[in-house]
Write a protein that holds these residues in place. Sequence first.
Motif, PDB file in Angstrom:
ATOM      1  N   TYR A 123      22.733  65.928 -34.452  1.00 17.95           N
ATOM      2  CA  TYR A 123      23.740  66.193 -33.732  1.00 17.95           C
ATOM      3  C   TYR A 123      24.565  67.098 -32.969  1.00 17.95           C
ATOM      4  O   TYR A 123      23.116  67.931 -33.056  1.00 17.95           O
ATOM      5  N   SER A 159      25.238  61.492 -33.234  1.00 21.08           N
ATOM      6  CA  SER A 159      26.022  62.194 -33.948  1.00 21.08           C
ATOM      7  C   SER A 159      27.099  63.335 -33.210  1.00 21.08           C
ATOM      8  O   SER A 159      26.293  64.160 -32.848  1.00 21.08           O
ATOM      9  N   MET A 161      31.133  65.928 -33.905  1.00 25.45           N
ATOM     10  CA  MET A 161      32.865  65.490 -33.143  1.00 25.45           C
ATOM     11  C   MET A 161      33.587  65.864 -32.133  1.00 25.45           C
ATOM     12  O   MET A 161      32.810  66.581 -31.069  1.00 25.45           O
ATOM     13  N   THR A 178      34.390  57.235 -36.857  1.00 25.92           N
ATOM     14  CA  THR A 178      33.802  56.633 -38.389  1.00 25.92           C
ATOM     15  C   THR A 178      34.579  58.265 -38.840  1.00 25.92           C
ATOM     16  O   THR A 178      34.253  57.919 -40.298  1.00 25.92           O
ATOM     17  N   GLY A 180      37.820  61.598 -39.614  1.00 21.99           N
ATOM     18  CA  GLY A 180      38.141  62.629 -38.901  1.00 21.99           C
ATOM     19  C   GLY A 180      40.399  62.421 -38.252  1.00 21.99           C
ATOM     20  O   GLY A 180      39.763  61.822 -38.611  1.00 21.99           O
ATOM     21  N   ARG A 187      35.105  62.558 -35.930  1.00 16.99           N
ATOM     22  CA  ARG A 187      33.408  62.280 -36.033  1.00 16.99           C
ATOM     23  C   ARG A 187      33.278  61.584 -35.809  1.00 16.99           C
ATOM     24  O   ARG A 187      34.029  60.285 -35.985  1.00 16.99           O
ATOM     25  N   ILE A 189      29.977  58.791 -34.151  1.00 10.71           N
ATOM     26  CA  ILE A 189      28.370  58.396 -34.095  1.00 10.71           C
ATOM     27  C   ILE A 189      28.163  57.379 -32.735  1.00 10.71           C
ATOM     28  O   ILE A 189      28.543  56.215 -32.460  1.00 10.71           O
TER      29      ILE A 189
END
Length: 215
Positions: A123, A159, A161, A178, A180, A187, A189
């Motif tokens: 992340y 991933s 944000m 993916t 949000g 989000r 990825i």
Amino acid sequence: MTEYRWITDAPIEDVVTPQRWDQLRQSFRNAIGDQVAAPPAAAGAPAAPNAGDAAKWNMRIGAARSLVDQMNFAPDCRNLAYIFMGTAVGLMQVEVYVERIPNRARHQPAAEVLKMYAERPAYIREFTTTASGTGAGDSLMEWAVNLAASSAWGEPAISLMAHAGAVPRYQSFGFAATGGSLHDGLRMILYPKKVPNIWVQLGDEWYLAASANQR
């Protein structure tokens, strides 16, 4: 006559102490300084022809300045800095879950714990660059993808944000949304194996396809 050559190893430092990270953050902040593309037009004055681009630039620089001021050393992350001519022009913090298996999980079988954490995508917690044209963003993203690949149990993934203004840039790296929202953060990825037009694997390393022929 000056001789030029490609630097095949990106000048990225994997920072391990808060003191060094603070030095590099200040270096980055100094590189940005108080630069703006253009001052706001006076009330009632006609807007400059490139006012829209200037506003976007100022917003980007302002966001980078605000982020780096809050981007403290994170002991649970890999703290990466791209250094160009002695100055940090890119900073990134990446969580690699398999590197920080919590003590409460250590009573479980080792292979089971490793698989559980390695299946989680890495992340990108924070990521910012100056608009320096040094390739800092691309090089840091390659490092992040290779960190994810080196710790992955199966297919590597990473991933993050993203806020609205950054989405097109992340899409250019192959990230897909993916969930949000653009308002609260999207989000996204990346599975490098699924975007072979953007990412290529040479041996054990992943590179952006656009620069792979320089390796």
